[in-house]
Motif scaffolding. Structure first.
Motif, PDB file in Angstrom:
ATOM      1  N   GLN A  11       0.842  -0.720   0.007  1.00  0.00           N
ATOM      2  CA  GLN A  11      -0.007  -0.070  -0.005  1.00  0.00           C
ATOM      3  C   GLN A  11       0.772   1.343   0.044  1.00  0.00           C
ATOM      4  N   MET A  12       1.949   1.245   0.996  1.00  0.00           N
ATOM      5  CA  MET A  12       2.712   2.645   0.901  1.00  0.00           C
ATOM      6  C   MET A  12       3.575   2.553  -0.606  1.00  0.00           C
ATOM      7  N   TRP A  13       4.025   1.823  -1.360  1.00  0.00           N
ATOM      8  CA  TRP A  13       4.847   1.937  -2.689  1.00  0.00           C
ATOM      9  C   TRP A  13       3.495   2.227  -3.363  1.00  0.00           C
ATOM     10  N   LYS A  14       2.214   1.811  -3.397  1.00  0.00           N
ATOM     11  CA  LYS A  14       1.293   1.858  -4.879  1.00  0.00           C
ATOM     12  C   LYS A  14       0.854   3.410  -4.174  1.00  0.00           C
ATOM     13  N   ASP A  15      -0.198   3.484  -3.057  1.00  0.00           N
ATOM     14  CA  ASP A  15      -0.581   4.285  -3.082  1.00  0.00           C
ATOM     15  C   ASP A  15      -0.201   5.601  -2.211  1.00  0.00           C
ATOM     16  N   GLY A  16       0.562   5.471  -1.119  1.00  0.00           N
ATOM     17  CA  GLY A  16       0.955   5.376  -0.485  1.00  0.00           C
ATOM     18  C   GLY A  16       2.390   6.089  -0.383  1.00  0.00           C
ATOM     19  N   SER A  17       2.667   6.722   1.241  1.00  0.00           N
ATOM     20  CA  SER A  17       4.153   7.515   1.363  1.00  0.00           C
ATOM     21  C   SER A  17       5.672   7.933   0.077  1.00  0.00           C
ATOM     22  N   ARG A  18       4.967   6.320  -0.291  1.00  0.00           N
ATOM     23  CA  ARG A  18       6.472   5.597  -1.259  1.00  0.00           C
ATOM     24  C   ARG A  18       6.472   6.548  -2.652  1.00  0.00           C
ATOM     25  N   LYS A  19       4.483   5.964  -3.106  1.00  0.00           N
ATOM     26  CA  LYS A  19       3.669   6.287  -4.377  1.00  0.00           C
ATOM     27  C   LYS A  19       4.565   6.823  -5.243  1.00  0.00           C
ATOM     28  N   LYS A  20       5.505   7.652  -4.696  1.00  0.00           N
ATOM     29  CA  LYS A  20       5.813   8.985  -6.186  1.00  0.00           C
ATOM     30  C   LYS A  20       7.711   8.220  -6.057  1.00  0.00           C
TER      31      LYS A  20
END
Length: 231
Positions: free
Chosen positions: A27-36
């Motif tokens: 979730q962090m990588w795809k939609d959260g703090s790491r998505k950018k």
């Protein structure tokens, strides 16, 4: 705290936290703090490049890089994280290791990614120099540094009560100065705002943007082929 003890405690901390991290990382990588992170990385580094993912954790970011066309080697201090990463992806290579003493030849990689990794290292300068050693001349280093309002920074609070901690308080602008003083040139920056931060700060002032960020992403280019001395 000496560096050996720091890294032993950091390894133990992330071993204990590995299952919790793994449950949230996608979730962090795809939609959260790491998505950018991945789009930012791709804007500076061509696919087919050999990439070293430092502090790879459970391998979620490494797997996404691999699927995007990169050849990826993931390294993490936590043996538990590496176990999970190896189960997640068989395409990338994963191994346990210390960012300040990497088991690679000089100039082995086209690029390095380190997201929220250097905050858990006893000496960020040692890590920066070691990364410089393993990157090819003109190679790129993409790093994410926690902002001053990021929740994980509370891990460093107990130092004020005299306790030993394994999370340093390096700010994004401090990292940038350190890197630029020791072999790197900034070629890009983008901040992930803390939830609830005002809009539009990125167009006004870079330091102000970093001050209300959850994380600031930097892209840095290795200045020359000179290999820094270790020690």
């Amino acid at each position: 705290m000496d560096h050996k003890k720091w890294h032993e405690q950091a390894e133990s901390k992330w071993d204990r936290f590995s299952d919790n991290w793994n449950a949230r990382s996608e979730q962090m990588w795809k939609d959260g703090s790491r998505k950018k992170v991945l789009p930012f990385f791709q804007s500076f580094i061509e696919s087919d490049s050999d990439v070293l993912d430092l502090g790879c954790g459970d391998g979620q970011g490494s797997e996404m890089l691999q699927k995007a066309g990169y050849s990826v080697t993931g390294v993490d201090l936590s043996s538990k994280m590496i176990e999970i990463a190896k189960k997640r992806s068989t395409a990338a290579t994963f191994l346990q290791g210390d960012v300040t003493a990497l088991p690679f030849e000089n100039e082995a990689f086209d690029a390095v990614m380190a997201i929220n990794c250097l905050e858990w290292v006893a000496s960020p300068l040692e890590a920066i120099n070691e990364i410089n050693r393993v990157v090819k001349p003109g190679g790129v280093f993409v790093v994410g540094i926690l902002g001053p309002v990021a929740g994980p920074r509370t891990n460093s609070y107990p130092r004020l009560e005299g306790e030993e901690v394994v999370c340093n308080t390096m700010m994004p602008w401090e990292f940038q100065r350190l890197a630029e003083t020791h072999g790197w040139t900034t070629i890009g920056m983008s901040s992930v705002p803390k939830e609830g931060a005002p809009e539009g700060l990125e167009m006004q002032n870079a330091l102000l943007e970093q001050a209300v960020s959850f994380m600031t992403l930097f892209a840095l280019e290795k200045k020359s082929a000179d290999v820094p001395e270790q020690g």
